[in-house]
Scaffold this active site. Structure first.
Site, PDB file in Angstrom:
ATOM      1  N   TYR A 209       0.849  -1.206   0.000  1.00 50.81           N
ATOM      2  CA  TYR A 209       0.000   0.000   0.000  1.00 50.81           C
ATOM      3  C   TYR A 209       0.879   1.249   0.000  1.00 50.81           C
ATOM      4  O   TYR A 209       0.685   2.168  -0.792  1.00 50.81           O
ATOM      5  CB  TYR A 209      -0.899  -0.033   1.242  1.00 50.81           C
ATOM      6  CG  TYR A 209      -1.860   1.127   1.370  1.00 50.81           C
ATOM      7  CD1 TYR A 209      -2.994   1.204   0.566  1.00 50.81           C
ATOM      8  CD2 TYR A 209      -1.644   2.144   2.302  1.00 50.81           C
ATOM      9  CE1 TYR A 209      -3.885   2.256   0.691  1.00 50.81           C
ATOM     10  CE2 TYR A 209      -2.530   3.204   2.436  1.00 50.81           C
ATOM     11  CZ  TYR A 209      -3.655   3.257   1.626  1.00 50.81           C
ATOM     12  OH  TYR A 209      -4.535   4.304   1.744  1.00 50.81           O
ATOM     13  N   ALA A 210       1.896   1.249   0.890  1.00 54.37           N
ATOM     14  CA  ALA A 210       2.777   2.425   0.999  1.00 54.37           C
ATOM     15  C   ALA A 210       3.542   2.657  -0.307  1.00 54.37           C
ATOM     16  O   ALA A 210       3.664   3.790  -0.773  1.00 54.37           O
ATOM     17  CB  ALA A 210       3.748   2.241   2.167  1.00 54.37           C
TER      18      ALA A 210
ATOM     19  N   SER B 157       2.636   1.710  -3.331  1.00 51.83           N
ATOM     20  CA  SER B 157       1.704   2.186  -4.373  1.00 51.83           C
ATOM     21  C   SER B 157       1.402   3.674  -4.176  1.00 51.83           C
ATOM     22  O   SER B 157       1.337   4.435  -5.138  1.00 51.83           O
ATOM     23  CB  SER B 157       0.408   1.363  -4.376  1.00 51.83           C
ATOM     24  OG  SER B 157      -0.361   1.612  -3.208  1.00 51.83           O
ATOM     25  N   LYS B 158       1.252   4.090  -2.926  1.00 55.10           N
ATOM     26  CA  LYS B 158       0.895   5.493  -2.662  1.00 55.10           C
ATOM     27  C   LYS B 158       2.096   6.429  -2.883  1.00 55.10           C
ATOM     28  O   LYS B 158       1.909   7.602  -3.224  1.00 55.10           O
ATOM     29  CB  LYS B 158       0.338   5.629  -1.239  1.00 55.10           C
ATOM     30  CG  LYS B 158      -1.002   4.930  -1.047  1.00 55.10           C
ATOM     31  CD  LYS B 158      -2.079   5.546  -1.924  1.00 55.10           C
ATOM     32  CE  LYS B 158      -3.450   4.948  -1.704  1.00 55.10           C
ATOM     33  NZ  LYS B 158      -4.486   5.562  -2.539  1.00 55.10           N
TER      34      LYS B 158
ATOM     35  N   ILE C 122      -8.383   9.144   8.710  1.00 54.80           N
ATOM     36  CA  ILE C 122      -9.684   9.785   8.466  1.00 54.80           C
ATOM     37  C   ILE C 122     -10.756   8.990   9.217  1.00 54.80           C
ATOM     38  O   ILE C 122     -10.731   7.751   9.220  1.00 54.80           O
ATOM     39  CB  ILE C 122     -10.028   9.796   6.957  1.00 54.80           C
ATOM     40  CG1 ILE C 122      -8.883  10.389   6.131  1.00 54.80           C
ATOM     41  CG2 ILE C 122     -11.323  10.575   6.718  1.00 54.80           C
ATOM     42  CD1 ILE C 122      -9.054  10.232   4.615  1.00 54.80           C
TER      43      ILE C 122
HETATM   44  N1  LIG Z   1      -9.659   6.397   5.026  1.00 60.33           N
HETATM   45  C1  LIG Z   1      -8.436   6.819   5.270  1.00 60.33           C
HETATM   46  O1  LIG Z   1      -8.038   7.031   6.437  1.00 60.33           O
HETATM   47  C2  LIG Z   1      -7.473   7.101   4.131  1.00 60.33           C
HETATM   48  C3  LIG Z   1      -6.243   7.672   4.438  1.00 60.33           C
HETATM   49  C4  LIG Z   1      -5.354   7.941   3.408  1.00 60.33           C
HETATM   50  C5  LIG Z   1      -5.690   7.665   2.087  1.00 60.33           C
HETATM   51  N2  LIG Z   1      -6.893   7.085   1.817  1.00 60.33           N
HETATM   52  C6  LIG Z   1      -7.189   6.830   0.410  1.00 60.33           C
HETATM   53  O2  LIG Z   1      -8.417   7.443   0.084  1.00 60.33           O
HETATM   54  C7  LIG Z   1      -9.030   6.736  -0.996  1.00 60.33           C
HETATM   55  C8  LIG Z   1     -10.478   6.423  -0.622  1.00 60.33           C
HETATM   56  O3  LIG Z   1     -10.459   5.517   0.463  1.00 60.33           O
HETATM   57  P1  LIG Z   1     -11.651   5.327   1.472  1.00 60.33           P
HETATM   58  O4  LIG Z   1     -11.085   5.447   2.827  1.00 60.33           O
HETATM   59  O5  LIG Z   1     -12.837   6.122   1.085  1.00 60.33           O
HETATM   60  O6  LIG Z   1     -11.910   3.757   1.227  1.00 60.33           O
HETATM   61  P2  LIG Z   1     -13.204   2.961   0.833  1.00 60.33           P
HETATM   62  O7  LIG Z   1     -12.811   1.518   0.830  1.00 60.33           O
HETATM   63  O8  LIG Z   1     -14.367   3.364   1.672  1.00 60.33           O
HETATM   64  O9  LIG Z   1     -13.497   3.448  -0.664  1.00 60.33           O
HETATM   65  C9  LIG Z   1     -12.729   3.057  -1.755  1.00 60.33           C
HETATM   66  C10 LIG Z   1     -13.661   2.919  -2.954  1.00 60.33           C
HETATM   67  O10 LIG Z   1     -12.881   2.526  -4.102  1.00 60.33           O
HETATM   68  C11 LIG Z   1     -13.620   1.505  -4.785  1.00 60.33           C
HETATM   69  N3  LIG Z   1     -12.719   0.672  -5.590  1.00 60.33           N
HETATM   70  C12 LIG Z   1     -11.862  -0.289  -5.123  1.00 60.33           C
HETATM   71  N4  LIG Z   1     -11.243  -0.870  -6.166  1.00 60.33           N
HETATM   72  C13 LIG Z   1     -11.707  -0.269  -7.296  1.00 60.33           C
HETATM   73  C14 LIG Z   1     -11.457  -0.467  -8.664  1.00 60.33           C
HETATM   74  N5  LIG Z   1     -10.594  -1.402  -9.094  1.00 60.33           N
HETATM   75  N6  LIG Z   1     -12.102   0.336  -9.555  1.00 60.33           N
HETATM   76  C15 LIG Z   1     -12.979   1.275  -9.139  1.00 60.33           C
HETATM   77  N7  LIG Z   1     -13.293   1.466  -7.835  1.00 60.33           N
HETATM   78  C16 LIG Z   1     -12.656   0.705  -6.931  1.00 60.33           C
HETATM   79  C17 LIG Z   1     -14.294   0.725  -3.667  1.00 60.33           C
HETATM   80  O11 LIG Z   1     -15.353  -0.100  -4.142  1.00 60.33           O
HETATM   81  C18 LIG Z   1     -14.736   1.850  -2.743  1.00 60.33           C
HETATM   82  O12 LIG Z   1     -15.998   2.359  -3.084  1.00 60.33           O
HETATM   83  C19 LIG Z   1      -8.179   5.499  -1.227  1.00 60.33           C
HETATM   84  O13 LIG Z   1      -7.304   5.715  -2.323  1.00 60.33           O
HETATM   85  C20 LIG Z   1      -7.391   5.365   0.054  1.00 60.33           C
HETATM   86  O14 LIG Z   1      -6.176   4.686  -0.133  1.00 60.33           O
HETATM   87  C21 LIG Z   1      -7.800   6.807   2.794  1.00 60.33           C
END
Ligand SMILES: NC(=O)c1ccc[n+]([C@@H]2O[C@H](COP(=O)([O-])OP(=O)(O)OC[C@H]3O[C@@H](n4cnc5c(N)ncnc54)[C@H](O)[C@@H]3O)[C@@H](O)[C@H]2O)c1
Length: 261
Positions: free
Chosen positions: A155-156, A158-159, A188
């Site tokens: 994950y790290a 990729s980000k 978050i």
């Molecule tokens: N929640 C956190 O604390 C946090 C922190 C840092 C970064 N992020 C990043 O924020 C973004 C959103 O995350 P989130 O927390 O809302 O997670 P989440 O799991 O609630 O939402 C992610 C969404 O992406 C969709 N998805 C997954 N694979 C997919 C694909 N191949 N094609 C299209 N859609 C796809 C999922 O179905 C889901 O609706 C992500 O990139 C995550 O890495 C989240």
């Protein structure tokens, strides 16, 4: 209204943070292309957008597959005639395990969605933005790209790649009046953290790492993304804004606290 008549594709906007961005943009007058991997979640976001008087279409697409991305982008441009904003939000972190236990299939899937998916969406939407000679892209990275963490390796990585895509495209596409930025959120209170939010001990433990001693609300993150896609940030390009309550780059225990002991 900051995004009146703008057209925005937000990947992974069927739930979590993507849904938050979709609603925030719709309130500012944008027309939204809601994307996810299933119809049910897409419909729930579209319903909410319609409740606030917004306009949206839904496109099921797996961002890791180039044909699927091409289909999404062509449906969006057929319907709206242009694409002004892309938020590469779709992301997964399906396992949190020590590095020696990561299997090849899991590694590949995380890279395919979180990294290749961002590239494919940028590439297809970029072709349209280049023709338009305008557009703004926000890629969602993570604070974990900048800091060592246990169990988060793919994950790290990729980000971190998302930040590199951002910087390179910002340079390549500035000549076409396209800005590309990213955000690196910390914890978050929503989205993929939903399953742990009721586990008080975990939340409190994680919050102790943050100088502000709390998670971000989804709105605090959406406000920054809205700023980056709007003209309010018209001279910001290639930047990654860390939104982590001050967590990156501070020592968990201060020098002063240690010498007092
Ligand atoms: N929640 C956190 O604390 C946090 C922190 C840092 C970064 N992020 C990043 O924020 C973004 C959103 O995350 P989130 O927390 O809302 O997670 P989440 O799991 O609630 O939402 C992610 C969404 O992406 C969709 N998805 C997954 N694979 C997919 C694909 N191949 N094609 C299209 N859609 C796809 C999922 O179905 C889901 O609706 C992500 O990139 C995550 O890495 C989240």
């Amino acid at each position: 209204m900051k995004l009146l008549e703008k057209v925005a594709i937000i990947t992974g906007s069927g739930r979590g943070m993507g849904k938050e961005y979709a609603l925030a943009f719709a309130k500012e007058g944008a027309k939204i292309v809601v994307n996810d991997t299933d119809d049910i979640s897409i419909s729930s976001t579209i319903e909410k957008i319609k409740e606030i008087g917004g306009e949206a279409i839904g496109v099921v697409c797996d961002v890791s597959k180039s044909d699927s991305v091409k289909d999404m982008v062509s449906k969006a441009s057929e319907r709206f005639g242009r694409i002004d904003i892309l938020v590469n939000n779709a992301g997964i972190n399906p396992f949190i395990v020590p590095a020696e236990k990561i299997n090849e299939e899991g590694w590949d899937r995380v890279m395919d969605v979180n990294l290749k998916g961002v590239f494919l969406c940028c590439k297809e939407v970029g072709k349209i933005m280049i023709k338009q000679k305008s557009g703004t892209i926000v890629n969602i990275s993570s604070q974990v790209a900048l800091f060592g963490e246990y169990g988060f390796l793919p994950y790290a990585v990729s980000k971190a790649g998302v930040i590199t895509i951002t910087r390179n495209l910002a340079y390549e596409w500035a000549r076409y009046n396209i800005r590309v930025n990213s955000i690196a959120p910390g914890f978050i209170a929503g989205g993929m953290n939903e399953p742990i939010l009721k586990k008080e001990k975990i939340v409190e433990g994680l919050a102790t790492r943050v100088p502000m001693k709390r998670f971000a609300s989804p709105k605090e993150i959406a406000n920054v993304v809205l700023f980056l896609v709007s003209d309010d940030s018209s001279y910001i390009n290639g930047e990654t804004i860390v939104i982590d309550g001050g967590m990156t780059g501070f020592y968990p225990v201060s020098f002063l606290d240690l010498i007092k002991k």
